[in-house]
Design a protein around this motif. Structure first.
Motif, PDB file in Angstrom:
ATOM      1  N   GLY A  23      87.616 -13.148 -50.052  1.00 16.10           N
ATOM      2  CA  GLY A  23      86.495 -13.745 -50.123  1.00 16.10           C
ATOM      3  C   GLY A  23      86.349 -15.168 -50.468  1.00 16.10           C
ATOM      4  N   PHE A  24      87.601 -15.787 -50.891  1.00 19.38           N
ATOM      5  CA  PHE A  24      87.416 -17.259 -51.129  1.00 19.38           C
ATOM      6  C   PHE A  24      87.779 -17.823 -49.762  1.00 19.38           C
ATOM      7  CE2 PHE A  24      88.512 -17.171 -55.815  1.00 19.38           C
ATOM      8  CZ  PHE A  24      87.541 -18.220 -56.094  1.00 19.38           C
ATOM      9  N   GLU A  25      88.449 -17.134 -48.901  1.00 20.22           N
ATOM     10  CA  GLU A  25      88.741 -17.691 -47.520  1.00 20.22           C
ATOM     11  C   GLU A  25      87.555 -17.713 -46.588  1.00 20.22           C
ATOM     12  OE1 GLU A  25      91.776 -17.178 -43.656  1.00 20.22           O
ATOM     13  OE2 GLU A  25      91.825 -15.770 -45.390  1.00 20.22           O
ATOM     14  N   GLN A  26      86.874 -16.647 -46.796  1.00 20.94           N
ATOM     15  CA  GLN A  26      85.617 -16.431 -46.213  1.00 20.94           C
ATOM     16  C   GLN A  26      84.682 -17.332 -46.571  1.00 20.94           C
ATOM     17  OE1 GLN A  26      83.515 -12.901 -46.843  1.00 20.94           O
ATOM     18  NE2 GLN A  26      82.717 -12.537 -44.690  1.00 20.94           N
ATOM     19  N   GLU A  27      84.483 -17.733 -47.886  1.00 21.62           N
ATOM     20  CA  GLU A  27      83.308 -18.791 -48.420  1.00 21.62           C
ATOM     21  C   GLU A  27      83.735 -20.179 -47.826  1.00 21.62           C
ATOM     22  OE1 GLU A  27      80.490 -18.479 -49.773  1.00 21.62           O
ATOM     23  OE2 GLU A  27      80.645 -16.356 -50.282  1.00 21.62           O
ATOM     24  N   PHE A 237      93.559 -24.179 -44.427  1.00 22.39           N
ATOM     25  CA  PHE A 237      93.665 -22.730 -44.169  1.00 22.39           C
ATOM     26  C   PHE A 237      95.313 -22.468 -44.291  1.00 22.39           C
ATOM     27  CE2 PHE A 237      89.454 -23.475 -42.008  1.00 22.39           C
ATOM     28  CZ  PHE A 237      88.942 -22.437 -42.930  1.00 22.39           C
ATOM     29  N   ALA A 238      96.039 -23.160 -43.908  1.00 23.38           N
ATOM     30  CA  ALA A 238      97.633 -22.883 -44.233  1.00 23.38           C
ATOM     31  C   ALA A 238      97.751 -22.842 -45.627  1.00 23.38           C
ATOM     32  CB  ALA A 238      98.348 -24.068 -43.570  1.00 23.38           C
ATOM     33  N   TRP A 239      97.071 -23.640 -46.213  1.00 24.60           N
ATOM     34  CA  TRP A 239      97.487 -23.569 -47.789  1.00 24.60           C
ATOM     35  C   TRP A 239      96.752 -22.211 -48.457  1.00 24.60           C
ATOM     36  CZ3 TRP A 239      93.182 -23.652 -51.580  1.00 24.60           C
ATOM     37  CH2 TRP A 239      93.773 -23.639 -52.988  1.00 24.60           C
ATOM     38  N   ILE A 240      95.882 -21.794 -47.984  1.00 19.32           N
ATOM     39  CA  ILE A 240      95.014 -20.695 -48.538  1.00 19.32           C
ATOM     40  C   ILE A 240      95.741 -19.581 -48.156  1.00 19.32           C
ATOM     41  CG2 ILE A 240      92.967 -18.965 -48.067  1.00 19.32           C
ATOM     42  CD1 ILE A 240      91.399 -21.493 -47.924  1.00 19.32           C
ATOM     43  N   LYS A 241      96.511 -19.442 -46.790  1.00 22.32           N
ATOM     44  CA  LYS A 241      97.270 -18.296 -46.355  1.00 22.32           C
ATOM     45  C   LYS A 241      98.479 -18.274 -47.257  1.00 22.32           C
ATOM     46  CE  LYS A 241      99.305 -16.399 -42.200  1.00 22.32           C
ATOM     47  NZ  LYS A 241      99.373 -16.458 -40.898  1.00 22.32           N
ATOM     48  N   ILE A 242      99.235 -19.441 -47.346  1.00 19.23           N
ATOM     49  CA  ILE A 242     100.239 -19.458 -48.127  1.00 19.23           C
ATOM     50  C   ILE A 242     100.059 -19.178 -49.823  1.00 19.23           C
ATOM     51  CG2 ILE A 242     102.148 -20.871 -49.425  1.00 19.23           C
ATOM     52  CD1 ILE A 242     101.920 -22.607 -46.871  1.00 19.23           C
ATOM     53  N   ARG A 337      79.678 -16.999 -58.697  1.00 15.22           N
ATOM     54  CA  ARG A 337      80.547 -15.714 -59.068  1.00 15.22           C
ATOM     55  C   ARG A 337      81.766 -15.559 -58.028  1.00 15.22           C
ATOM     56  NH1 ARG A 337      76.726 -10.764 -56.685  1.00 15.22           N
ATOM     57  NH2 ARG A 337      76.982 -10.925 -54.387  1.00 15.22           N
ATOM     58  N   LEU A 338      82.370 -14.642 -58.610  1.00 15.72           N
ATOM     59  CA  LEU A 338      83.729 -14.279 -57.944  1.00 15.72           C
ATOM     60  C   LEU A 338      83.781 -13.540 -56.564  1.00 15.72           C
ATOM     61  CD1 LEU A 338      86.960 -14.547 -58.639  1.00 15.72           C
ATOM     62  CD2 LEU A 338      86.776 -12.064 -59.231  1.00 15.72           C
ATOM     63  N   PRO A 339      84.000 -14.437 -55.449  1.00 15.83           N
ATOM     64  CA  PRO A 339      83.767 -13.792 -54.074  1.00 15.83           C
ATOM     65  C   PRO A 339      84.810 -12.757 -53.703  1.00 15.83           C
ATOM     66  CG  PRO A 339      85.236 -15.772 -54.003  1.00 15.83           C
ATOM     67  CD  PRO A 339      84.806 -15.387 -55.509  1.00 15.83           C
ATOM     68  N   ILE A 340      84.310 -11.570 -53.127  1.00 13.05           N
ATOM     69  CA  ILE A 340      85.142 -10.381 -52.714  1.00 13.05           C
ATOM     70  C   ILE A 340      84.911 -10.068 -51.322  1.00 13.05           C
ATOM     71  CG2 ILE A 340      85.564  -8.032 -53.080  1.00 13.05           C
ATOM     72  CD1 ILE A 340      86.491  -9.456 -55.214  1.00 13.05           C
ATOM     73  N   ARG A 341      85.932  -9.789 -50.489  1.00 12.15           N
ATOM     74  CA  ARG A 341      85.721  -9.278 -49.294  1.00 12.15           C
ATOM     75  C   ARG A 341      86.897  -8.346 -48.903  1.00 12.15           C
ATOM     76  NH1 ARG A 341      87.232 -12.553 -43.400  1.00 12.15           N
ATOM     77  NH2 ARG A 341      86.471 -10.893 -42.389  1.00 12.15           N
ATOM     78  N   THR A 342      86.584  -7.052 -48.849  1.00 17.58           N
ATOM     79  CA  THR A 342      87.488  -5.923 -48.616  1.00 17.58           C
ATOM     80  C   THR A 342      87.830  -5.735 -47.206  1.00 17.58           C
ATOM     81  OG1 THR A 342      85.726  -4.260 -48.614  1.00 17.58           O
ATOM     82  CG2 THR A 342      86.757  -4.718 -50.721  1.00 17.58           C
TER      83      THR A 342
END
Length: 382
Positions: A23-27, A237-242, A337-342
């Motif tokens: 969810g955070f990555e998508q936002e 995006f590399a930081w988010i993935k790690i 609010r807390l982001p969610i992506r399933t």
């Protein structure tokens, strides 16, 4: 039941955490794409692109390109009364910028009026954090100081009127960026009148930016080059993935704890059922059959725990997506609010890991049960 509970908690924790990170990555992606273009075509030369209209017409011939807008970039100082701050200037065409970004929708105050009126000063759009930092508002007059590009020696001073204040939701942009008309920005950046640094492009699907960039190799050749939205923000995006996979590895320790529960419960079961196992072996049951019983029990614990954990995790994600019970402080995060992506592949991966680890945990008790001596087991000594 305790072993099943351990697997349930581990699977739920992993699926929820991965969904939150997704969810955070998508936002982050959506906000970057809203603040910037999907793809950029730029020039290595300091003189920029001197025939922008011709290149724009050529770019728009590609079927996946929906919009193309020129841009000029420069660095300078923004001065208002006694306040001075550094600024990243972006020269844009206000009639075309809406075709490549969401900037017109992100204006909080004022409007996009960048062209110089007759006898007046040209307009400038400022990020809300930058405007707040220097205490400027709509209709105030500010001054820009630049050095006229890399080779410029004489500082240039120009007067602008704040026509609007925007917010992209990214502090990095809103604290440093200002937009002016590209014709006003060209001399400030050391370019000749009518020249630009490049073009911002919007494509049909931003995920295909790399493929579209490669398909343009015949047109975009030296001194031109392309830059995708991902390449511009590769470090982020590399930081988010790690961070996502580091969190996954750490939370996997919960499933390791569940493995210990499975091992201990099955070992206790072997000790409790030792006499029964001895009787079965005395009646002709082989080691493989005995081992299969405990492996199946370990697998059953894994299956039930995985199903309950996946159901619990998905239920939490659905509730948060639908009702948004868990909020975030808007002054700290760019979300309320807390982001969610399933993603189904995350659930499948976690489920497979939990099942494999459950079977691995059952291997030692199954091996111990299979090797019980029937005589010793029946006498109750083993």
């Amino acid at each position: 039941m305790m072993a099943i509970l351990g697997v349930t908690v581990g699977v739920a924790a992993l699926t929820i955490t991965l969904s939150v990170m997704n969810g955070f990555e998508q936002e982050v992606r959506q906000r970057i794409i809203g603040a910037d273009a999907h793809l950029k075509v730029q020039s290595f030369r300091t003189t920029g692109i001197e025939t922008p209209d011709t290149l724009r017409a050529q770019l728009l011939r590609f079927p996946e390109i929906e919009g193309a807008a020129p841009f000029v970039h420069a660095r300078g100082l923004l001065k208002y009364q006694q306040q001075t701050e550094g600024i990243m200037l972006r020269g844009i065409d206000e009639s075309l910028v809406g075709s490549v970004s969401r900037l017109p929708e992100q204006i909080l105050q004022g409007k996009m009026a960048l062209k110089r009126p007759e006898g007046g000063a040209a307009g400038i759009l400022l990020g809300n954090y930058l405007a707040e930092k220097i205490g400027v508002g709509v209709s105030d007059t500010v001054y820009l100081v630049t050095t006229g590009g890399v080779t410029g020696l004489t500082p240039q001073l120009k007067r602008f009127v704040v026509s609007g204040i925007f917010s992209t939701g990214f502090f990095e942009y809103d604290n440093t960026v200002g937009y002016i008309d590209w014709r006003e920005a060209a001399p400030l950046a050391g370019l000749s009148i009518g020249s630009v640094h490049g073009f911002e492009l919007k494509i049909t699907n931003y995920e295909n930016a790399d493929r579209v960039a490669k398909s343009m190799h015949e047109l975009v050749r030296f001194p031109l080059f392309t830059m995708t939205w991902f390449e511009q923000n590769r470090t982020l995006f590399a930081w988010i993935k790690i961070e996502k996979w580091a969190t996954f590895i750490v939370l996997s320790l919960i499933i390791l704890v569940a493995m210990v529960n499975i091992i201990s419960s099955l070992v206790m079961l072997v000790l409790e059922k030792g006499r029964d196992i001895g009787i079965l072996k005395a009646m002709g049951a082989n080691e493989t059959g005995i081992a299969r019983i405990f492996l199946l029990e370990g697998g059953l614990i894994g299956i039930i725990g995985t199903l309950l954990g996946s159901l619990l995790g998905y239920s939490f994600c659905w509730v948060q997506q639908t009702f948004g019970f868990f909020s975030l402080p808007g002054d700290v995060y760019f979300l309320d609010r807390l982001p969610i992506r399933t993603e189904w592949n995350d659930f499948v991966m976690v489920s497979l890991i939990a099942l494999v680890m459950s079977l691995m945990a059952a291997w030692y008790p199954a091996r111990r049960a299979a090797r019980l001596d029937p005589v010793v087991a029946i006498r109750g000594i083993g």
